[in-house]
Scaffold this active site. Sequence first.
Site, PDB file in Angstrom:
ATOM      1  N   ASP A 197      16.803  -2.628  -6.273  1.00  9.86           N
ATOM      2  CA  ASP A 197      16.210  -1.931  -5.134  1.00  9.86           C
ATOM      3  C   ASP A 197      16.174  -0.415  -5.346  1.00  9.86           C
ATOM      4  O   ASP A 197      16.676   0.349  -4.511  1.00  9.86           O
ATOM      5  CB  ASP A 197      16.978  -2.245  -3.849  1.00  9.86           C
ATOM      6  CG  ASP A 197      17.197  -3.735  -3.655  1.00  9.86           C
ATOM      7  OD1 ASP A 197      16.319  -4.514  -4.053  1.00  9.86           O
ATOM      8  OD2 ASP A 197      18.239  -4.111  -3.100  1.00  9.86           O
ATOM      9  N   ARG A 214       2.285   4.427 -13.042  1.00 10.05           N
ATOM     10  CA  ARG A 214       1.366   5.147 -12.172  1.00 10.05           C
ATOM     11  C   ARG A 214       0.509   4.157 -11.406  1.00 10.05           C
ATOM     12  O   ARG A 214       0.185   3.081 -11.905  1.00 10.05           O
ATOM     13  CB  ARG A 214       0.481   6.068 -13.030  1.00 10.05           C
ATOM     14  CG  ARG A 214      -0.327   7.082 -12.261  1.00 10.05           C
ATOM     15  CD  ARG A 214      -0.782   8.197 -13.200  1.00 10.05           C
ATOM     16  NE  ARG A 214      -1.459   7.690 -14.371  1.00 10.05           N
ATOM     17  CZ  ARG A 214      -2.773   7.720 -14.543  1.00 10.05           C
ATOM     18  NH1 ARG A 214      -3.553   8.213 -13.612  1.00 10.05           N
ATOM     19  NH2 ARG A 214      -3.320   7.266 -15.646  1.00 10.05           N
ATOM     20  N   HIS A 250      10.650  -4.559  -4.469  1.00 11.73           N
ATOM     21  CA  HIS A 250      11.568  -3.648  -3.789  1.00 11.73           C
ATOM     22  C   HIS A 250      11.840  -2.362  -4.564  1.00 11.73           C
ATOM     23  O   HIS A 250      12.925  -2.114  -5.066  1.00 11.73           O
ATOM     24  CB  HIS A 250      12.881  -4.325  -3.461  1.00 11.73           C
ATOM     25  CG  HIS A 250      13.601  -3.610  -2.354  1.00 11.73           C
ATOM     26  ND1 HIS A 250      14.525  -4.230  -1.556  1.00 11.73           N
ATOM     27  CD2 HIS A 250      13.519  -2.340  -1.911  1.00 11.73           C
ATOM     28  CE1 HIS A 250      14.983  -3.365  -0.657  1.00 11.73           C
ATOM     29  NE2 HIS A 250      14.382  -2.199  -0.862  1.00 11.73           N
ATOM     30  N   GLU A 306      10.707  -8.424   3.183  1.00  7.44           N
ATOM     31  CA  GLU A 306      11.810  -7.464   3.134  1.00  7.44           C
ATOM     32  C   GLU A 306      11.376  -6.224   2.372  1.00  7.44           C
ATOM     33  O   GLU A 306      10.235  -6.111   1.913  1.00  7.44           O
ATOM     34  CB  GLU A 306      13.048  -8.095   2.487  1.00  7.44           C
ATOM     35  CG  GLU A 306      12.863  -8.521   1.045  1.00  7.44           C
ATOM     36  CD  GLU A 306      14.099  -9.202   0.461  1.00  7.44           C
ATOM     37  OE1 GLU A 306      14.987  -9.595   1.232  1.00  7.44           O
ATOM     38  OE2 GLU A 306      14.167  -9.342  -0.783  1.00  7.44           O
TER      39      GLU A 306
END
Length: 334
Positions: free
Chosen positions: A38, A309, A275, A213
């Site tokens: 994360d 990118r 995430h 999430e």
Amino acid sequence: MRSFWLGVTALTATALTAAALAGCAPTFNNPIKDVANDPYVVKDGSHYLLIESAEDGIWVTASPEKNLTDIAQGVRTKVWTAPSDGPNCRDVWAPELHHIDTRWYVYYAATTCDEDNAGHRMFVLESAGDDPLGPYTDLGKITDAADRWAIDGTRFEFQDRAYFAWSGWPGTADGQQNLYIAEMTSPTTLAGTGVLISEPTLDFERHTMPINEGPQALVTEDRVFLVYSASASWTDDYAYGLLTGAGKDLLDPSAWTKSPGPVFERTGEVFGPGHGSFTTSPDGTESWMVYHSARYSGAGWDRVMNAQRFTWKDGAPVFGEPFGEGDQRVPSGQ
């Protein structure tokens, strides 16, 4: 406040192939960090700050100057140690670092000392001054009136209002995670009860478990693009979905439109991408994403950190495909 606001026209760029890059510019390879979960990266002046949970606390790494892709070689500092007792002493997950006015705030999820997942709530730390390395004061929970299970909270501003979005259970039992949003009356306080803005109803959101999430906001003048992670995080099919919010009241569920399929998903080389967070190149002319992926197919929560990118088309983000171990040009200005 240092927020990730994008002037879309200035940040539109053309994807470059490895062949076109050969011999022309400095390059780097993924992964940019060998162990990662994360990853949240924020640009602060000429440095990037990576915040992550590890061991029994929260750490911040300051990158070398004007250098995103070598952030793992930066200076790492522990900014908070979890208490030995209380509601936030174990399973510290997905911290984020936000600069608001003249202070820094860390939002993170944690649970009780018995490591009961049902105890997970969001918490907030506040810095004593303008230094992202603290010291920090633990201000306890940041919650809506419902005070239910919550993880992956993030803050953003849109049209002079501040919002907090997070992943939560619809009730008190594990099995499904939705996305909720509430207005913030201060950096540490939410107003009212969170509004449901997304449920995992589409096929790509329901691999192994129905999960939404890890929301992250890309904010432009007239829209909020809330990028979220879908399906079970330990599977190869973890992927990004996209909610687009517009209008004056993002607390109205009708203000949000969900893209019908994943906007960033596994390839034959990269598994379980998701995430992460978004930033810009050192000179501010390019949009960049930092995210985790599984080390190999079936690796579950054994993850690495990648960077690449992304571009824009018609005012909306275009993420393309996850980039594996091939050469990429370093961010502009690095």
